[in-house]
Design a protein around this motif. Structure first.
Motif, PDB file in Angstrom:
ATOM      1  N   CYS A  60     -17.501 109.837 -36.955  1.00 16.35           N
ATOM      2  CA  CYS A  60     -16.824 108.569 -36.742  1.00 16.35           C
ATOM      3  C   CYS A  60     -15.523 108.558 -37.523  1.00 16.35           C
ATOM      4  CB  CYS A  60     -17.684 107.386 -37.204  1.00 16.35           C
ATOM      5  SG  CYS A  60     -19.008 106.958 -36.057  1.00 16.35           S
ATOM      6  N   LEU A  61     -14.573 107.766 -37.044  1.00 12.70           N
ATOM      7  CA  LEU A  61     -13.328 107.548 -37.754  1.00 12.70           C
ATOM      8  C   LEU A  61     -13.396 106.184 -38.429  1.00 12.70           C
ATOM      9  CD1 LEU A  61     -10.784 108.811 -35.060  1.00 12.70           C
ATOM     10  CD2 LEU A  61     -12.059 110.125 -36.760  1.00 12.70           C
ATOM     11  N   THR A  62     -12.982 106.129 -39.671  1.00  8.74           N
ATOM     12  CA  THR A  62     -13.064 104.893 -40.441  1.00  8.74           C
ATOM     13  C   THR A  62     -11.735 104.144 -40.412  1.00  8.74           C
ATOM     14  OG1 THR A  62     -12.451 106.029 -42.493  1.00  8.74           O
ATOM     15  CG2 THR A  62     -14.801 105.885 -41.968  1.00  8.74           C
ATOM     16  N   LEU A  63     -11.821 102.849 -40.628  1.00  7.59           N
ATOM     17  CA  LEU A  63     -10.667 101.972 -40.641  1.00  7.59           C
ATOM     18  C   LEU A  63     -10.526 101.337 -42.017  1.00  7.59           C
ATOM     19  CD1 LEU A  63     -11.419 100.071 -37.299  1.00  7.59           C
ATOM     20  CD2 LEU A  63      -9.784 101.937 -37.583  1.00  7.59           C
ATOM     21  N   ASN A  64      -9.305 100.998 -42.374  1.00  4.54           N
ATOM     22  CA  ASN A  64      -9.123 100.235 -43.606  1.00  4.54           C
ATOM     23  C   ASN A  64      -9.052  98.743 -43.282  1.00  4.54           C
ATOM     24  OD1 ASN A  64      -6.497  99.770 -42.692  1.00  4.54           O
ATOM     25  ND2 ASN A  64      -5.547 101.205 -44.127  1.00  4.54           N
ATOM     26  N   THR A  65      -8.875  97.933 -44.300  1.00  7.13           N
ATOM     27  CA  THR A  65      -8.880  96.482 -44.112  1.00  7.13           C
ATOM     28  C   THR A  65      -7.680  96.000 -43.311  1.00  7.13           C
ATOM     29  OG1 THR A  65      -7.902  96.338 -46.329  1.00  7.13           O
ATOM     30  CG2 THR A  65     -10.271  95.950 -46.148  1.00  7.13           C
ATOM     31  N   TYR A  89     -15.185  98.438 -43.783  1.00  2.00           N
ATOM     32  CA  TYR A  89     -13.806  98.917 -43.866  1.00  2.00           C
ATOM     33  C   TYR A  89     -13.491  99.453 -45.259  1.00  2.00           C
ATOM     34  CZ  TYR A  89     -13.380  96.249 -39.541  1.00  2.00           C
ATOM     35  OH  TYR A  89     -13.565  95.769 -38.271  1.00  2.00           O
ATOM     36  N   ILE A  90     -12.581 100.405 -45.301  1.00  2.00           N
ATOM     37  CA  ILE A  90     -12.098 100.951 -46.573  1.00  2.00           C
ATOM     38  C   ILE A  90     -11.025 100.034 -47.130  1.00  2.00           C
ATOM     39  CG2 ILE A  90     -10.774 102.852 -47.610  1.00  2.00           C
ATOM     40  CD1 ILE A  90     -12.183 104.724 -45.614  1.00  2.00           C
ATOM     41  N   GLU A 106       3.456 111.475 -42.445  1.00  2.00           N
ATOM     42  CA  GLU A 106       2.407 110.713 -43.115  1.00  2.00           C
ATOM     43  C   GLU A 106       2.694 109.239 -42.865  1.00  2.00           C
ATOM     44  OE1 GLU A 106       1.065 112.164 -47.094  1.00  2.00           O
ATOM     45  OE2 GLU A 106       2.755 113.559 -46.892  1.00  2.00           O
ATOM     46  N   GLU A 107       1.948 108.676 -41.940  1.00  2.00           N
ATOM     47  CA  GLU A 107       2.232 107.316 -41.481  1.00  2.00           C
ATOM     48  C   GLU A 107       0.941 106.687 -40.968  1.00  2.00           C
ATOM     49  OE1 GLU A 107       6.118 106.454 -39.307  1.00  2.00           O
ATOM     50  OE2 GLU A 107       4.638 106.308 -37.676  1.00  2.00           O
ATOM     51  N   SER A 108       0.855 105.368 -41.078  1.00  2.00           N
ATOM     52  CA  SER A 108      -0.340 104.662 -40.610  1.00  2.00           C
ATOM     53  C   SER A 108      -0.619 104.966 -39.143  1.00  2.00           C
ATOM     54  CB  SER A 108      -0.168 103.158 -40.797  1.00  2.00           C
ATOM     55  OG  SER A 108      -0.061 102.819 -42.166  1.00  2.00           O
ATOM     56  N   ILE A 109      -1.916 105.103 -38.825  1.00  2.00           N
ATOM     57  CA  ILE A 109      -2.358 105.429 -37.473  1.00  2.00           C
ATOM     58  C   ILE A 109      -3.121 104.234 -36.912  1.00  2.00           C
ATOM     59  CG2 ILE A 109      -3.766 106.981 -36.063  1.00  2.00           C
ATOM     60  CD1 ILE A 109      -3.443 109.068 -38.337  1.00  2.00           C
ATOM     61  N   SER A 110      -2.664 103.710 -35.802  1.00  2.00           N
ATOM     62  CA  SER A 110      -3.381 102.607 -35.160  1.00  2.00           C
ATOM     63  C   SER A 110      -4.455 103.172 -34.236  1.00  2.00           C
ATOM     64  CB  SER A 110      -2.422 101.728 -34.358  1.00  2.00           C
ATOM     65  OG  SER A 110      -1.945 102.418 -33.224  1.00  2.00           O
ATOM     66  N   LYS A 160       0.609 113.631 -36.970  1.00  2.00           N
ATOM     67  CA  LYS A 160       0.568 112.505 -37.902  1.00  2.00           C
ATOM     68  C   LYS A 160      -0.759 112.476 -38.655  1.00  2.00           C
ATOM     69  CE  LYS A 160       2.121 108.425 -36.535  1.00  2.00           C
ATOM     70  NZ  LYS A 160       2.189 107.039 -35.962  1.00  2.00           N
ATOM     71  N   THR A 161      -0.708 112.145 -39.929  1.00  2.00           N
ATOM     72  CA  THR A 161      -1.916 111.910 -40.723  1.00  2.00           C
ATOM     73  C   THR A 161      -1.686 110.679 -41.574  1.00  2.00           C
ATOM     74  OG1 THR A 161      -3.591 112.988 -42.103  1.00  2.00           O
ATOM     75  CG2 THR A 161      -1.289 113.334 -42.728  1.00  2.00           C
ATOM     76  N   ALA A 162      -2.753 109.989 -41.902  1.00  2.00           N
ATOM     77  CA  ALA A 162      -2.638 108.742 -42.653  1.00  2.00           C
ATOM     78  C   ALA A 162      -2.105 109.003 -44.058  1.00  2.00           C
ATOM     79  CB  ALA A 162      -3.995 108.057 -42.730  1.00  2.00           C
ATOM     80  N   PRO A 163      -1.265 108.126 -44.604  1.00  2.00           N
ATOM     81  CA  PRO A 163      -0.772 108.283 -45.972  1.00  2.00           C
ATOM     82  C   PRO A 163      -1.851 107.892 -46.975  1.00  2.00           C
ATOM     83  CG  PRO A 163       0.046 106.226 -45.053  1.00  2.00           C
ATOM     84  CD  PRO A 163      -0.709 106.920 -43.945  1.00  2.00           C
ATOM     85  N   LEU A 164      -1.738 108.394 -48.192  1.00  2.00           N
ATOM     86  CA  LEU A 164      -2.702 108.049 -49.228  1.00  2.00           C
ATOM     87  C   LEU A 164      -2.730 106.547 -49.487  1.00  2.00           C
ATOM     88  CD1 LEU A 164      -2.124 110.929 -51.821  1.00  2.00           C
ATOM     89  CD2 LEU A 164      -3.815 110.808 -49.986  1.00  2.00           C
ATOM     90  N   SER A 165      -1.608 105.885 -49.285  1.00  2.00           N
ATOM     91  CA  SER A 165      -1.533 104.438 -49.515  1.00  2.00           C
ATOM     92  C   SER A 165      -2.421 103.649 -48.556  1.00  2.00           C
ATOM     93  CB  SER A 165      -0.087 103.952 -49.401  1.00  2.00           C
ATOM     94  OG  SER A 165       0.447 104.279 -48.127  1.00  2.00           O
ATOM     95  N   ASP A 166      -2.851 104.271 -47.447  1.00  2.00           N
ATOM     96  CA  ASP A 166      -3.780 103.612 -46.529  1.00  2.00           C
ATOM     97  C   ASP A 166      -5.229 103.746 -46.982  1.00  2.00           C
ATOM     98  OD1 ASP A 166      -1.880 102.596 -44.866  1.00  2.00           O
ATOM     99  OD2 ASP A 166      -2.345 103.842 -43.137  1.00  2.00           O
ATOM    100  N   GLY A 167      -5.464 104.535 -48.049  1.00  2.00           N
ATOM    101  CA  GLY A 167      -6.807 104.636 -48.614  1.00  2.00           C
ATOM    102  C   GLY A 167      -7.557 105.897 -48.293  1.00  2.00           C
TER     103      GLY A 167
END
Length: 280
Positions: free
Chosen positions: A170-175, A138-139, A227-231, A196-203
């Motif tokens: 592949c798509l990566t996940l953060n912690t 995980y990132i 820009e919002e977290s993607i589940s 939607k795209t992941a925010p920089l704060s998600d890594g």
């Protein structure tokens, strides 16, 4: 031939075991597309590189300005016969030799190398492009995870995993188990008129193409960019998924697990991206 600190020379005479980029990953890089000698989105690449060098506490030489690096890139293209073609340019900056984890100097060196590209414009591929989640590692979201450093082991292992499983990416996940990015670019998820795209704060990487597409989408009244977290749950509920990077532009995902996707938005955006490319 490569450009090492402003000198054109053979590729085999630069690196050794004391190179800090090799020994400790103490290095940054920018991957840039050029078209007939024109450096695409050069200002964005340059300022990202400078910001990244400051974050890593590298000493930026006084002469290391946009004009200097642009001239060195064009010189390298000319030597390699790529001024009348499209090319991939990679600028690698690394801290000079000396020390262990603690460097003896913050002075830097740079390498510019080039490779030809087939496509002059950004094109949408119609080939099957299947992805899945890479969950072995995980990132960890931080400012460092947004930089293009030489620490890309997760991307290497993930790419091997993708090949072993007959996937194109592949798509990566953060912690926090949120979807962050693809192995080679940022991810956009479309549902209705919301993109939607992941925010920089998600890594996720502070991608240059990500920046271009955000600007393009924000200028289209019919769509909303968030820009919002993607589940991971959202992926199978979405209408479209695409990946962005500087070299490919936009890569539509055709399949994620049992879900197939359209590429309507990707085709719209690629047209606008090519217009922006010509104007940049």
């Amino acid at each position: 031939m490569i450009n090492f600190n402003g000198t054109i020379q053979d590729n085999n005479s630069v690196l050794n075991s004391n190179n800090r980029g090799f020994a400790y990953g103490d290095s940054l890089f920018e991957t840039i597309k050029t078209s007939y000698g024109k450096i695409l989105f050069w200002e964005d690449h340059y300022f990202r590189l400078m910001a990244s060098m400051r974050i890593l506490r590298m000493e930026i030489p006084m002469h290391f300005n946009m004009e200097f690096l642009e001239a060195e890139i064009k010189n390298t293209l000319e030597v390699n016969g790529l001024t009348d073609a499209s090319a991939r340019v990679k600028i690698t900056v690394f801290r000079n030799e000396g020390g262990l984890y603690l460097p003896e100097t913050n002075d830097i060196s740079f390498i510019i190398d080039t490779k030809p590209l087939e496509d002059d414009f950004y094109l949408i591929s119609n080939d099957p492009y299947e992805v899945d989640l890479f969950k072995d590692y995980y990132i960890s979201p931080s400012l460092l995870s947004t930089l293009k450093t030489n620490n890309k082991v997760l991307n290497v292992v993930g790419s091997i995993y993708a090949k072993e499983n007959n996937l194109q990416n592949c798509l990566t996940l953060n912690t926090n188990k949120n979807v962050v990015e693809a192995l080679n670019g940022n991810v956009f998820v479309v549902k209705g008129n919301v993109i939607k795209t992941a925010p920089l704060s998600d890594g996720c990487l502070k991608g240059i193409m990500r920046k271009q597409l955000i600007e393009i989408i924000n200028a289209i009244p019919e769509y909303e960019l968030i820009e919002e977290s993607i589940s991971a749950f959202e992926l199978q509920k979405s209408d479209e998924i695409f990946i962005s990077n500087t070299i490919t532009g936009i890569q539509p995902v055709s399949k994620y697990r049992k879900k197939s996707f359209t590429s309507t938005i990707s085709k719209l955006l690629i047209q606008k991206l090519n217009v922006k490319m010509r104007l940049s």
